[in-house]
Structure formats: C-alpha cells, structure tokens
Scaffold this motif. Structure first.
Motif, PDB file in Angstrom:
ATOM      1  N   GLN A  74       3.986   7.209  -0.567  1.00  0.00           N
ATOM      2  CA  GLN A  74       4.257   7.868   0.755  1.00  0.00           C
ATOM      3  C   GLN A  74       5.280   9.020   0.294  1.00  0.00           C
ATOM      4  O   GLN A  74       5.408   9.820   0.887  1.00  0.00           O
ATOM      5  CB  GLN A  74       4.912   7.062   1.797  1.00  0.00           C
ATOM      6  N   TYR A  94       5.520  -0.093   3.588  1.00  0.00           N
ATOM      7  CA  TYR A  94       5.693   0.662   2.400  1.00  0.00           C
ATOM      8  C   TYR A  94       6.218  -0.296   1.119  1.00  0.00           C
ATOM      9  O   TYR A  94       7.390  -0.063   0.936  1.00  0.00           O
ATOM     10  CB  TYR A  94       6.469   1.991   2.253  1.00  0.00           C
ATOM     11  N   TYR A 132      -2.592   7.610   2.144  1.00  0.00           N
ATOM     12  CA  TYR A 132      -1.878   7.138   2.817  1.00  0.00           C
ATOM     13  C   TYR A 132      -1.599   7.984   4.163  1.00  0.00           C
ATOM     14  O   TYR A 132      -1.531   7.281   5.344  1.00  0.00           O
ATOM     15  CB  TYR A 132      -0.422   6.600   2.408  1.00  0.00           C
ATOM     16  N   CYS A 147       0.714   0.441   3.126  1.00  0.00           N
ATOM     17  CA  CYS A 147       0.433   1.640   2.494  1.00  0.00           C
ATOM     18  C   CYS A 147       1.509   1.198   1.138  1.00  0.00           C
ATOM     19  O   CYS A 147       1.406   0.300   0.479  1.00  0.00           O
ATOM     20  CB  CYS A 147       1.040   2.812   3.184  1.00  0.00           C
TER      21      CYS A 147
END
Length: 423
Positions: A121, A178, A154, A117
């Motif tokens: 986030q 991330y 995400y 991702c």
C-alpha cells in the motif's frame, strides 16, 4: 453467535485466520474456500472448492449450499508480475465473489468483511518509504497513484469493497489490514519467507565450514524492519471483526517490535549450528554489489523515484532521495543450483525424509528482495493501539515457532540433529 466465510483458507494468512476463528467461542461455523486442497479438519469447519477466477454465476452455484454468514475474511490473491494484470485479476476475483455472495444469499446477515492487503500500500516494493509508515500519512504516500507509478491491486480491491458496502446501503462494514513480510506456516504452501530462510540456513550448516553468510548487503543488515506473524494477524482480524472501532477502517498490522538482521542473523546462525563470518561484507561501501568470495552477486534497480520522494520537500530533503536498489552479494537463485548446494540438500532430504517440493518451490527471488533492499521498512501500530488493539508478538519467537512447524511438516531438518552433525 457468528459464522464466517474465509477465502484463501489454505494460504498462510488464511490458515491462521481459520485457526483463530475455530478457537474463538464467538464463531460457531467456519466455511473455508480454496481452489484445491482442503482446510485442516475441525468440527466447526466446512470446506468448499471455489475458483475465484470464475464468473459470479459460477461462484454462486458453488456457494449455494452455504447459509447466510455474519463475517467474511478475504485472504485470497493471485500474484502476477504484470502489475496491471494483477490489478485486473484480483479486482475481478473480489468483485465477482461479492456479486456471487449476493446472488446466493450469503449477505443477508452480513456484518463485516475483512480484506487482507499489505504494506505494498505504501510502495515498499518500489523503494524507500517514509519511515515509519502510518495510516494517516500524506495521501501521496498512502495512495501512490502518480502518473509514472504502476497500478496497485490493493487500491483496486479496496475501492471495490467500499463501493459494494455503499451499494448495499451500508448494511455491513469493512476493515482492511496491512501486514508486512508475513511469518507463518500452511500445509503444502512452500512459498513463504521462513521456508526459504530455513532451507538456506540448514544447507549452509551441511556445507563445509558451516558458515551462515548474509546473502544481502551491509546496508540492509544494519537497517530496521517490521514483520507480521500470521498468528498475530489472525488474532487482529478476529478483534477487528467485532470491534466497533474497526468499522470502515484501515490498519497496519505488525508484530509490535522493530527488528533488524544484525540481531536476527546471529540468532539464526546459532539455532542452526552455524557460525557468522567475522568479516561478512567484503565490499568497502557495504552495497552488496561486490560478490562474496566464491559466489556470484546480483543487483536490481527499483522504481526511479522511491515513494518517500513524493514528500521530500515537506521533509526538508528536496531531491535527496535516490533510486532504491536490491543488491545481494550472493545470488540465491544461482546459489540454489550450485552442485555442492544441491548435493547438500539431497543429503539432508534423504537423511531426514524431507519433502522435495519444499526445495523445488523455495522463493529465492522473494528472499533476495527482502535481504537485498538498501532501505528500512518500519511501520507504526499507533492507530490500532489507540483503538483498543493490544496484541504483540516477538519476531524472533515467531520465526522459531514457524521453523518448528516446518520441521514437523518435513520441510526442514530437525535443528537438534543439525547442531550435532558434522559436515
């Protein structure tokens, strides 16, 4: 021994993951999946064409020749300016893919799925985050799902992944990564940070005066940020794929240093043989709203409430966080269309046999966002460190290595020649 499937295998993060897997003695076979081009040839690699936007039934037919694997690295995504549509598309891609794997039997020996991702986030695309960002941040910061916030694909993907593991009786586990502002290279992939920065620097050297003017603003120039090398991210994914500590865990993955343009920009200028203007920010407030002399500026307001405002009272700063902005004293999209800039690029292209697609596909809008933000983006690697990850990369070294790869791919001119040239 382990075997793997890698989706998005020809993208920047996917290419690096494939490289890490083929270099690892633990993995004997790597099945790479992408919509069009093939992965780099390697004895361990077997490639298959797969369109993740098709149905689960169609995908299962494309996957039917692949035996059960122990690991899956999901590095694919499809960008869309409409956040809700991006959530729908990328959610469907992952859910249909997982269903296809079950239908075609690839999950019988599955141990772990790694999902890539990013630091969106934490809403870094919406404005100023709380710094440093951490995985154990307040839930209102880690999952920005307030009523006035746009969807985040995400979040959609992670929930799909968790549910799939639960539905499978937790026979396999997952890890989510991330990364932030990835630095890397992939053949025929021109949409990346290093390509656009390198093109800007190379053309600036070719222009009269050879000045490397920072297109963003003074606030950003002095701010602090973290980057992620595609190579270090791939090494992390390799570690996470077999670490018991990484099972069902989410990790920020950055190089490990904290950097700033005030340090990187003079290095960039020196590498490409340019000079940094003595007075680079004519705007009194450093906001970047005022254009650099001879150029046009551009400005954009982000979400009305920056992410950090969700916890302003807890920080003792109630009501102090204003709407974040992106301000560039040089509008890069307009800069790239200026006749003098286009002619300078064409001279470089013809002199060194460069790939025109590199220029045509340069992501000036993305680079403008990175250089024009009026806030810092710093993240913590403490969680990964405590769980046993000790990888590190120097951000400038990673830029240097990627620039060299871009030169070899004929996407940037050779820097040695640039330094000796005269505009």
């Amino acid at each position: 021994m382990s075997t793997a499937i890698v989706t998005g295998a020809t993208g920047i993060t996917g290419t690096a993951v494939v490289g890490a897997l083929t270099n690892s003695p633990d993995f004997t076979e790597v099945y790479t999946l992408s919509r069009s081009q093939k992965s780099t040839p390697h004895p361990k690699v077997k490639h298959a064409t797969l369109d993740l936007q098709t149905s689960a039934d169609e995908m299962s037919q494309s996957l039917s020749h692949i035996p059960p694997v122990t690991h899956i690295f999901f590095c694919a995504y499809l960008a869309d300016p409409d956040e809700a549509e991006a959530a729908r598309i990328n959610g469907s891609m992952l859910s249909n893919f997982l269903e296809a794997l079950i239908k075609s039997g690839q999950t019988k020996e599955l141990r772990r799925i790694i999902l890539t991702c990013g630091l969106k986030q934490f809403g870094v695309h919406l404005g100023q985050p709380k710094n440093p960002m951490r995985e154990d941040d307040d839930p209102s910061l880690f999952w920005l799902e307030q009523e006035d916030r746009p969807p985040n694909f995400y979040y959609t993907q992670q929930r799909i992944l968790e549910k799939a593991a639960k539905d499978a009786g937790n026979k396999w586990t997952w890890t989510v990564t991330y990364p932030q502002d990835v630095i890397g290279f992939a053949k025929a992939n021109f949409m990346n940070l290093a390509t656009s920065i390198g093109l800007y620097a190379a053309v600036s050297k070719e222009l009269e005066g050879s000045k490397l003017i920072f297109p963003g603003n003074k606030i950003n120039y002095l701010a602090f940020n973290c980057w992620t090398s595609a190579k270090i991210h791939a090494e992390f994914c390799l570690w996470a794929s077999n670490s018991s500590n990484a099972a069902n865990q989410r990790f920020i993955v950055i190089n490990g240093d904290t950097q700033s343009w005030q340090d990187l920009w003079p290095r960039l200028a020196a590498r490409f043989g340019c000079t940094v203007p003595e007075h680079m920010f004519p705007s009194d407030d450093g906001s970047g709203k005022e254009a650099y002399p001879g150029f046009e500026s551009n400005s954009m307001k982000l979400h009305p409430r920056p992410p950090v405002s969700e916890v302003d009272a807890k920080l003792g700063l109630k009501g102090e966080f204003k709407q974040s902005e992106v301000n560039c004293q040089i509008d890069l999209q307009k800069w790239a269309k200026r006749p003098d800039v286009v002619k300078a690029w064409e001279r470089l292209r013809d002199r060194y046999g460069l790939d025109q697609t590199a220029w045509d596909s340069a992501t000036w809008d993305f680079l403008s966002f990175l250089l024009g933000r009026n806030y810092s983006n710093v993240a913590s690697m403490s969680k990964a460190r405590k769980m046993g990850w000790h990888g590190y990369a120097d951000t400038w070294d990673e830029f240097q290595r990627t620039f060299k790869e871009l030169e070899e791919a004929k996407m940037l001119p050779p820097v040695a020649d640039l330094k000796g040239s005269h505009s």
